[in-house]
Design a protein around this motif. Structure first.
Motif, short mmCIF file in Angstrom:
data_model
loop_
_atom_site.label_atom_id
_atom_site.label_comp_id
_atom_site.label_asym_id
_atom_site.label_seq_id
_atom_site.Cartn_x
_atom_site.Cartn_y
_atom_site.Cartn_z
N ILE A 21 0.81 -1.22 0.00
CA ILE A 21 0.00 0.00 0.00
C ILE A 21 0.85 1.27 0.00
N PRO A 22 1.86 1.39 0.87
CA PRO A 22 2.67 2.62 0.83
C PRO A 22 3.37 2.83 -0.51
N PHE A 23 3.79 1.74 -1.15
CA PHE A 23 4.46 1.86 -2.44
C PHE A 23 3.48 2.29 -3.52
N MET A 24 2.27 1.74 -3.49
CA MET A 24 1.26 2.12 -4.47
C MET A 24 0.87 3.59 -4.30
N GLU A 25 0.76 4.03 -3.05
CA GLU A 25 0.44 5.44 -2.79
C GLU A 25 1.59 6.35 -3.22
N ALA A 26 2.82 5.91 -2.98
CA ALA A 26 3.98 6.70 -3.40
C ALA A 26 4.01 6.83 -4.92
N ILE A 27 3.70 5.75 -5.62
CA ILE A 27 3.67 5.80 -7.08
C ILE A 27 2.57 6.74 -7.56
N GLN A 28 1.41 6.64 -6.93
CA GLN A 28 0.29 7.50 -7.29
C GLN A 28 0.63 8.98 -7.06
N ASN A 29 1.46 9.24 -6.04
CA ASN A 29 1.86 10.61 -5.72
C ASN A 29 3.16 11.00 -6.40
N LYS A 30 3.57 10.26 -7.41
CA LYS A 30 4.72 10.57 -8.27
C LYS A 30 6.06 10.55 -7.53
N ALA A 31 6.24 9.58 -6.64
CA ALA A 31 7.54 9.43 -5.96
C ALA A 31 8.62 9.24 -7.02
N GLU A 32 9.75 9.86 -6.80
CA GLU A 32 10.82 9.79 -7.79
C GLU A 32 11.96 8.87 -7.39
N VAL A 33 12.00 8.48 -6.12
CA VAL A 33 13.02 7.57 -5.64
C VAL A 33 12.39 6.60 -4.64
N MET A 34 12.69 5.32 -4.79
CA MET A 34 12.21 4.31 -3.83
C MET A 34 13.36 3.39 -3.47
N MET A 35 13.45 3.07 -2.19
CA MET A 35 14.42 2.10 -1.73
C MET A 35 13.74 0.74 -1.62
N VAL A 36 14.41 -0.28 -2.11
CA VAL A 36 13.91 -1.64 -1.99
C VAL A 36 14.82 -2.37 -1.00
N GLY A 37 14.21 -2.94 0.03
CA GLY A 37 14.95 -3.64 1.07
C GLY A 37 15.34 -5.04 0.64
N HIS A 38 16.02 -5.74 1.54
CA HIS A 38 16.56 -7.06 1.24
C HIS A 38 15.63 -8.21 1.64
N VAL A 39 14.40 -7.92 2.02
CA VAL A 39 13.47 -8.95 2.47
C VAL A 39 13.12 -9.89 1.31
N ASN A 40 12.87 -11.15 1.62
CA ASN A 40 12.47 -12.14 0.62
C ASN A 40 10.96 -12.32 0.65
N TYR A 41 10.38 -12.50 -0.51
CA TYR A 41 8.96 -12.86 -0.64
C TYR A 41 8.86 -14.10 -1.52
#
Length: 171
Positions: A21-41
């Protein structure tokens, strides 16, 4: 991407309803930089490759499915989640192929540049991936740095350029 309890048991649908959800909201709000952590899914990716190096997370999900067009940075690559399982060369290869634009905290910047250059020169990494990352980074710099000027390519290889490389031990 974020952190959840029992994340290895979450389905893609659950991730979309909670963790993403926070990533989708950040994209919707035109975030220009995102950090991706080392967690596994692993339920999402069918492997144990950390999100920060995983093409299924960065390119397939974040960029293609969720529509993110900005800069992707890793969490610190000197963290044990990566260094206990990968060499720096493997981190750069997997990360760039996954869609990473910037690596946070390499152990040695000169070695990082040499490693990435070697990966391009031997054909392991397509130069186009590097170029796309550079373009994303330059667009953000141009937008926010008031005195930023796009580099005149004639500067590359000049005496001034070679002096900078030498001064910073990059040559």
């Amino acid at each position: 991407l974020g952190h959840a309890k029992n994340f290895d048991q979450l389905s893609k649908e659950e991730l979309l309803k909670m963790e993403l959800i926070p990533f989708m909201e950040a994209i919707q709000n035109k975030a220009e930089v995102m950090m991706v952590g080392h967690v596994n899914y692993p339920n999402l990716t069918n492997d144990n490759i950390p999100s920060s190096l995983n093409k299924k997370i960065i390119t397939d999900l974040l960029r293609d499915e969720l529509g993110y067009e900005g800069i992707v940075v890793t969490d610190a690559i000197n963290m044990k989640a990566l260094t206990n399982n990968y060499t720096e060369q493997e981190i750069y290869e997997l990360g760039i192929k996954a869609g990473v634009d910037m690596f946070v905290m390499p152990s040695d910047i000169s070695k990082a540049i040499d490693s990435i250059e070697a990966l391009v020169n031997d054909g392991t990494i397509q130069e186009e991936l590097i170029n796309k990352a550079v373009i994303r980074i330059l667009k953000v710099k141009e937008k926010y740095l008031t005195n930023f000027q796009t580099l005149n390519k004639s500067y590359l290889g000049s005496n001034s350029h070679l002096k900078v490389l030498e001064d910073y031990n990059l040559k």
